[in-house]
Design a protein around this motif. Structure first.
Motif, mmCIF file in Angstrom:
data_model
loop_
_atom_site.group_PDB
_atom_site.id
_atom_site.type_symbol
_atom_site.label_atom_id
_atom_site.label_comp_id
_atom_site.label_asym_id
_atom_site.label_seq_id
_atom_site.Cartn_x
_atom_site.Cartn_y
_atom_site.Cartn_z
ATOM 1 N N SER A 71 1.029 -1.217 0.330
ATOM 2 C CA SER A 71 -0.008 -0.106 -0.042
ATOM 3 C C SER A 71 0.940 1.289 -0.141
ATOM 4 N N VAL A 72 0.590 1.849 -1.072
ATOM 5 C CA VAL A 72 1.379 3.462 -1.046
ATOM 6 C C VAL A 72 0.585 4.450 -0.656
ATOM 7 N N THR A 73 0.944 5.448 0.412
ATOM 8 C CA THR A 73 0.380 6.389 1.054
ATOM 9 C C THR A 73 0.519 7.795 0.143
ATOM 10 N N TYR A 74 -0.326 8.755 0.012
ATOM 11 C CA TYR A 74 0.176 9.986 -0.722
ATOM 12 C C TYR A 74 -0.738 10.996 -0.230
ATOM 13 N N PRO A 75 -0.233 12.121 -0.245
ATOM 14 C CA PRO A 75 -1.116 13.421 -0.102
ATOM 15 C C PRO A 75 -2.145 13.624 -0.996
ATOM 16 N N PRO A 76 -3.259 14.517 -0.665
ATOM 17 C CA PRO A 76 -4.306 14.535 -1.654
ATOM 18 C C PRO A 76 -3.886 15.286 -3.115
ATOM 19 N N ARG A 77 -4.276 14.576 -4.123
ATOM 20 C CA ARG A 77 -4.136 15.332 -5.358
ATOM 21 C C ARG A 77 -4.944 16.577 -5.584
ATOM 22 N N THR A 78 -4.733 17.431 -6.607
ATOM 23 C CA THR A 78 -5.607 18.511 -6.680
ATOM 24 C C THR A 78 -7.069 18.310 -6.839
ATOM 25 N N PRO A 79 -8.103 18.632 -5.944
ATOM 26 C CA PRO A 79 -9.296 18.085 -6.194
ATOM 27 C C PRO A 79 -10.003 18.432 -7.436
ATOM 28 N N THR A 80 -11.242 17.729 -7.639
ATOM 29 C CA THR A 80 -11.960 18.203 -8.679
ATOM 30 C C THR A 80 -13.409 18.782 -8.181
ATOM 31 N N LEU A 81 -13.532 20.093 -8.562
ATOM 32 C CA LEU A 81 -14.718 20.941 -7.944
ATOM 33 C C LEU A 81 -15.777 21.103 -9.242
ATOM 34 N N THR A 82 -16.977 20.854 -8.886
ATOM 35 C CA THR A 82 -18.027 20.664 -9.809
ATOM 36 C C THR A 82 -19.126 21.445 -9.424
ATOM 37 N N LEU A 83 -19.454 22.749 -9.927
ATOM 38 C CA LEU A 83 -20.684 23.617 -9.694
ATOM 39 C C LEU A 83 -21.451 23.768 -10.714
ATOM 40 N N PHE A 84 -22.972 23.407 -10.312
ATOM 41 C CA PHE A 84 -23.972 23.501 -11.359
ATOM 42 C C PHE A 84 -25.389 24.042 -10.450
ATOM 43 N N GLN A 85 -26.103 24.713 -11.289
ATOM 44 C CA GLN A 85 -27.559 25.086 -10.660
ATOM 45 C C GLN A 85 -28.712 24.469 -11.634
ATOM 46 N N GLU A 86 -29.647 23.914 -11.086
ATOM 47 C CA GLU A 86 -30.663 23.343 -11.775
ATOM 48 C C GLU A 86 -31.540 24.464 -12.115
ATOM 49 N N THR A 87 -32.086 24.144 -13.411
ATOM 50 C CA THR A 87 -32.773 25.413 -13.980
ATOM 51 C C THR A 87 -34.185 24.895 -14.298
ATOM 52 N N GLN A 88 -34.703 23.975 -13.949
ATOM 53 C CA GLN A 88 -35.996 23.350 -13.922
ATOM 54 C C GLN A 88 -36.663 22.765 -12.774
ATOM 55 N N GLY A 89 -37.653 23.013 -12.034
ATOM 56 C CA GLY A 89 -38.207 22.478 -11.004
ATOM 57 C C GLY A 89 -37.678 22.765 -9.495
ATOM 58 N N GLY A 90 -36.922 24.197 -9.530
ATOM 59 C CA GLY A 90 -36.650 24.476 -8.417
ATOM 60 C C GLY A 90 -35.157 25.186 -8.359
ATOM 61 N N ARG A 91 -35.127 26.031 -7.365
ATOM 62 C CA ARG A 91 -33.469 26.706 -7.545
ATOM 63 C C ARG A 91 -32.737 25.856 -6.518
ATOM 64 N N LEU A 92 -31.840 25.168 -7.039
ATOM 65 C CA LEU A 92 -31.016 24.112 -6.423
ATOM 66 C C LEU A 92 -29.772 24.048 -6.860
ATOM 67 N N ALA A 93 -28.771 24.869 -6.203
ATOM 68 C CA ALA A 93 -27.512 24.784 -6.776
ATOM 69 C C ALA A 93 -26.611 23.663 -5.901
#
Length: 550
Positions: A265-287
């Motif tokens: 087992s090889v341990t390592y620090p976190p790589r650069t995170p993947t961040l996803t942002l979106f907002q629903e446009t139908q059926g309510g305001r949900l980010a």
């Protein structure tokens, strides 16, 4: 002659045995002698007795005896010319057990883990008989039977074995015999779990490998890595990609053994995170803000907006009543209900574990305007459809609404709705609305409106290609949503279709979305006629015909 000897003699002690005859012939050639002794250590003396107490010829043998003389036969012999007479004496030499040896069974081939092995304590000579045995492994007592049986041999049974046999006079110990257990095992140094970049050595060990001619083959996750006489595999700076299950096969002249895989087992620090942002446009305001990361061990994730922590993968932050938080291994999801302009900003995800941390950030632009479609965003042709643009509650003045389809402006006015009394397939598209008031404007996200309609009349074309052979081509295409199944017929017989029916002889079919291309090889006169293309989907059907001339 007669012979007199002690019943038992002690090893190393000198004893006397007497050979005699009840007569004496001092002037004749009668000879009395002892046979079978070692003249190098023995002394022989004799005398004649001729007096009033008796007549006789006496010969005394004085000698020390060793354990090898036990059960040996000595002869007291008298001879006169060619005539001989003798008396036999069987020696009984008392001694401790001698010539003690260890016999191993099986005596050939490799002894593997799980085998049954017998070690027998063989004694060459003992008088009195052996009264007990003691077995030693590497100097420690392990048994008291003549035969030491090892069932289900383990690697730990490898070692130097001796047996000691005892009787009333002492003990005899066999020379040490090494029991080789041919069992391969993989170990890792400094550990089976190492930090990325650490120099790591994997060793393939067989008990007592020193002095043996061995060959080693290394595998990772079952795939061959290398082969040679070195029992170690060096990873100078281990990488995350080096993690896996390592095994080795050890081979000698008698066979081979393969070690159980060892997980590295090889341990390592976190790589650069993947961040996803979106907002629903139908059926309510949900980010939705979603963060994933690659690390080992798993990282603790935190999502903040402009420096204020909103969610973590632990329990350190109590989420707002508008927030929904879902955490899994190396993933964190934040849902913001009733998202408004105040929820926009710079969102950052931070991942950390024992070896380090990393972060990524993105800007979320929240839309206050919202586009609603009634009765649904997917409707059959002919349905009455209403699109409603819901602006932010703080729009000042008389709002003005601008409508767009597929990015093109449709109309503008004070009405917040766009009505299609009987919608057609041509009306489908991606709709947006913009709300403009005296205090600013806001635009909704694009919302797709899908209109389901039956096939329009198919478009048919045909032509004959004579260059390089006679090739007839019939092309049928249609407009519909959903996609139509196309069938080309000549009379009642199907020629080809998009649904996978077998084509007619000499026919090659190329289907695509709402299109069917049919090629007729080596056209003959009989291929002429009327060809009908039939199109159908869940909404309806249509057909068209074309004349093909050869």
């Amino acid at each position: 002659p007669s012979a007199a000897a002690p019943q038992d003699v002690r090893e190393g002690q000198s004893s006397s045995l007497e050979c005699s005859t009840p007569y004496a012939c001092p002037w004749d050639d009668a000879v009395l002698r002892w046979e079978g002794h070692d003249p190098r250590v023995a002394t022989v003396s004799g005398w004649l007795q001729m007096d009033t107490s008796g007549v006789g010829h006496h010969l005394t043998l004085s000698t020390p005896f060793s354990w090898r003389d036990h059960s040996k036969k000595l002869l007291c012999e008298v001879s006169y010319g060619s005539r001989k007479a003798s008396t036999e004496v069987v020696l009984r030499v008392r001694h401790a057990p001698k010539d003690v040896r260890v016999w191993v069974s099986p005596s050939s081939g490799n002894i593997r883990a799980g085998d049954t092995v017998s070690l027998t304590c063989e004694v060459g000579s003992s008088h009195p008989p052996v009264s007990g045995y003691v077995w030693y492994k590497d100097g420690a007592a392990v048994g008291s039977e003549r035969v030491l049986t090892l069932r289900g041999v383990r690697r730990e049974d490898h070692g130097r074995y001796q047996c000691q046999a005892r009787n009333a006079l002492g003990a005899g110990t066999a020379p040490a015999t090494t029991l080789h257990v041919f069992s391969a095992e993989v170990s890792a140094s400094p550990s089976a779990e190492v930090l990325e970049g650490t120099a790591t050595t994997l060793s393939c060990d067989v008990p007592g490998r020193e002095g043996q001619e061995l060959n080693y083959t290394w595998f990772r996750n079952g795939a061959w890595l290398k082969e040679g006489t070195a029992h170690t595999l060096l990873l100078p700076a281990v990488a995350a990609s080096d993690a896996g299950y390592y095994s080795c096969k050890v081979t000698n002249r008698q066979g081979s053994d393969t070690a159980q895989p060892l997980g590295l087992s090889v341990t390592y620090p976190p790589r650069t995170p993947t961040l996803t942002l979106f907002q629903e446009t139908q059926g309510g305001r949900l980010a939705v803000v979603r963060c994933t990361v690659d690390s080992r061990p798993p990282a603790t994730l935190a999502i903040d907006r402009d420096g204020t922590v909103l969610a973590t993968s632990g329990d350190r932050v109590a989420p707002s009543h508008r927030f929904g938080v879902a955490a899994s291994r190396n993933a964190l999801r934040l849902e913001i209900r009733d998202a408004g302009p105040g929820d926009g900003g710079r969102y950052r995800c931070t991942a950390s574990n024992a070896h380090g941390n990393a972060s990524a950030a993105k800007v979320l632009v929240t839309r206050a305007a919202e586009l609603l479609i009634q009765p649904s965003a997917e409707v059959p042709e002919g349905t009455a459809v209403t699109l409603t643009c819901v602006g932010p509650g703080d729009t000042a003045g008389e709002p003005l609404y601008t409508w767009y389809r597929n990015g093109k402006r449709l109309r503008e006015g004070p009405a917040p709705t766009l009505l299609f009394p009987s919608i057609r397939g041509d009306d489908a598209g991606a709709f947006q609305c913009r709300v403009r008031g005296s205090n600013g404007s806001d635009e909704s996200g694009a919302v797709a409106l899908r209109v389901l309609y039956p096939p329009r009349p198919p478009v048919l074309s045909s032509f004959l290609q004579t260059r390089g052979g006679r090739l007839g081509i019939i092309q049928c295409s249609v407009e519909s949503d959903p996609e139509s199944n196309l069938t080309l017929r000549r009379g009642d017989a199907p020629v080809a279709c998009t649904g996978g029916c077998p084509p007619a002889p000499r026919v090659r079919v190329t289907p695509s979305y709402n299109s069917l291309r049919v090629e007729i090889q080596d056209v003959v006169l009989e291929d002429e006629g009327t060809y009908v293309c039939q199109a159908g989907n869940a909404q309806g059907s249509a057909s068209a015909a074309v004349e093909f001339r050869a």
